[in-house]
Write a protein that holds these residues in place. Structure first.
Motif, PDB file in Angstrom:
ATOM      1  N   ASP A   1       0.827  -1.210   0.000  1.00  0.00           N
ATOM      2  CA  ASP A   1       0.000   0.000   0.000  1.00  0.00           C
ATOM      3  C   ASP A   1       0.860   1.259   0.000  1.00  0.00           C
ATOM      4  OD1 ASP A   1      -2.518   1.412   0.202  1.00  0.00           O
ATOM      5  OD2 ASP A   1      -1.972   1.841   2.286  1.00  0.00           O
TER       6      ASP A   1
ATOM      7  N   ALA B   1       1.674   1.924  -3.514  1.00  0.00           N
ATOM      8  CA  ALA B   1       0.487   2.349  -4.263  1.00  0.00           C
ATOM      9  C   ALA B   1       0.210   3.837  -4.061  1.00  0.00           C
ATOM     10  CB  ALA B   1      -0.724   1.526  -3.834  1.00  0.00           C
ATOM     11  N   LYS B   2       0.543   4.360  -2.869  1.00  0.00           N
ATOM     12  CA  LYS B   2       0.243   5.750  -2.541  1.00  0.00           C
ATOM     13  C   LYS B   2       1.457   6.674  -2.690  1.00  0.00           C
ATOM     14  CE  LYS B   2      -3.659   4.762   0.510  1.00  0.00           C
ATOM     15  NZ  LYS B   2      -3.909   3.442  -0.073  1.00  0.00           N
TER      16      LYS B   2
ATOM     17  N   GLU C   1       4.572   8.836  -4.590  1.00  0.00           N
ATOM     18  CA  GLU C   1       4.677   9.710  -5.756  1.00  0.00           C
ATOM     19  C   GLU C   1       5.157   8.890  -6.959  1.00  0.00           C
ATOM     20  OE1 GLU C   1       4.122  13.454  -7.393  1.00  0.00           O
ATOM     21  OE2 GLU C   1       3.830  12.872  -5.292  1.00  0.00           O
TER      22      GLU C   1
ATOM     23  N   TYR D   1      -5.465  -0.906  -1.438  1.00  0.00           N
ATOM     24  CA  TYR D   1      -4.966  -0.656  -2.783  1.00  0.00           C
ATOM     25  C   TYR D   1      -5.704  -1.544  -3.774  1.00  0.00           C
ATOM     26  CZ  TYR D   1      -2.304  -4.935  -1.758  1.00  0.00           C
ATOM     27  OH  TYR D   1      -1.942  -6.218  -1.395  1.00  0.00           O
TER      28      TYR D   1
ATOM     29  N   ASP E   1      -3.473   0.168  -9.428  1.00  0.00           N
ATOM     30  CA  ASP E   1      -2.625   1.111  -8.701  1.00  0.00           C
ATOM     31  C   ASP E   1      -1.130   0.963  -8.965  1.00  0.00           C
ATOM     32  OD1 ASP E   1      -4.851   2.226  -7.620  1.00  0.00           O
ATOM     33  OD2 ASP E   1      -4.634   1.343  -5.634  1.00  0.00           O
TER      34      ASP E   1
ATOM     35  N   PRO F   1       4.475   2.859  -8.756  1.00  0.00           N
ATOM     36  CA  PRO F   1       3.133   3.444  -8.634  1.00  0.00           C
ATOM     37  C   PRO F   1       2.548   3.761 -10.010  1.00  0.00           C
ATOM     38  CG  PRO F   1       4.680   4.511  -7.132  1.00  0.00           C
ATOM     39  CD  PRO F   1       5.492   3.653  -8.052  1.00  0.00           C
TER      40      PRO F   1
END
Length: 329
Positions: free
Chosen positions: A83, A86-87, A89, A115, A120, A263
């Protein structure tokens, strides 16, 4: 569509500005990486995923001239570290050491994930694949997979199989085997592949699907009997042991894998730079030989090939999870 302005500006100045912007973006990507890159491994240090990451990215660092720093973020079956990527930058400076569990199985065994495994991430390349070894305790009166299946059919629901954990890739490989072989075996979850194998050695459970490195050593020491391997081809560690498909369950194949993901939204030139460097590292004979010691085969796919393989894996294991009614919270 380009137009002309009333203050004397026109098509040529606008084209020049666009060209400069594109050139600037191209130069920025061509310079990648300009600083150290973080590679998140969603498991604890010292495990198989960690070892693969350190071996591969040591070579990538040498190829690209910047440090690739391994960041172990274990917990929740790989969800926490996955996760985080996934989040992150989407600039190429945070990557994920992906694995079959967090990226192909968790989307089906968990009712909620923070996610989306399909949307993602930007696949870079598949690094490896590796099979499991069907290992039975030496006291069990079978010498091959056909005899194991026959015994399970004569005594439905009485044999036991240890798993590396509920919902793990080894557990799903077992569930797929039972369905395709038409048998029922009691799955007993353990906290890891090591304890699961040791209880087969000790005779507490009848069998396991163990990792090739550990299970082959126990088979060579005659502490267990290796009756099949789960991959599409035989393992170099056990060249005389047939695949499950060869040994009586046509079409069966179950392999775990590692891969690199970024990402979603990471610029394609960065993806291509990473993929090219990683594939070059994976082609190194010394690296291949080191991973082969653990029964691991290098892959080195294109981003498109890895994406197709990942989506196929998600679909494959979703069917198994639904049929076996496996759910984790």
């Amino acid at each position: 569509m380009y137009g002309f302005s009333r203050n004397g500006g026109g098509l040529l100045p606008r084209l020049a500005l666009c060209a400069a912007a594109l050139l600037g973006a191209s130069v920025a990507h061509a310079a990648y990486p300009e600083r150290p890159v973080r590679v998140i491994v969603p498991f604890a240090a010292g495990g198989g995923a960690d070892i693969v990451a350190r071996l591969v990215f040591k070579g990538v660092s040498e190829q690209l001239g910047k440090a690739f720093i391994i960041d172990n973020r274990g917990g929740a079956g790989g969800i926490i570290g996955t996760d985080a990527v996934a989040k992150a930058e989407p600039d190429g400076y945070t990557l994920l050491l992906g694995q079959s569990g967090p990226n192909a199985i968790n989307p089906s065994v968990y009712s909620k994930l923070p996610y989306d495994a399909r949307k993602d991430f930007a696949p870079v390349t598949q690094l490896t694949r590796y099979p499991y070894v069907v290992a039975v305790k030496k006291q069990l009166p079978v010498d091959n997979l056909k005899e194991l299946i026959a015994l399970a059919k004569r005594q439905p629901g009485t044999l036991t199989v240890s798993t590396a954990g509920q919902g793990s890739s080894a557990h799903l490989a077992i569930e797929l085997f039972m369905r395709q072989a038409g048998i029922s075996i009691n799955a007993v979850p353990y906290k890891g592949a090591g304890p699961a194998l040791l209880d087969v050695v000790g005779g507490t459970v009848d069998m396991t699907f163990g990792d090739a490195a550990s299970a082959s050593k126990q088979a060579q020491a005659k502490n267990v009997k290796a009756v099949a391997v789960t991959g599409a081809k035989r393992s170099p560690l056990l060249p005389d042991v047939p695949t499950v498909a060869e040994a009586g369950v046509p079409g069966y194949e179950a392999s775990a894998w590692h891969g690199v993901l970024a990402p979603r939204g990471t610029p394609e030139p960065i993806i291509r730079t990473l993929q090219a460097a990683i594939v070059k590292v994976l082609a190194d004979p010394a690296l291949k030989a080191r991973l082969a010691e653990d029964g691991i085969e290098t892959v080195g796919s294109s981003p498109e090939e890895f994406n197709r393989a990942l989506l196929a894996e998600i679909d494959k294991w979703h069917t198994v999870v639904v049929e076996a009614n496996i759910k984790l919270e």
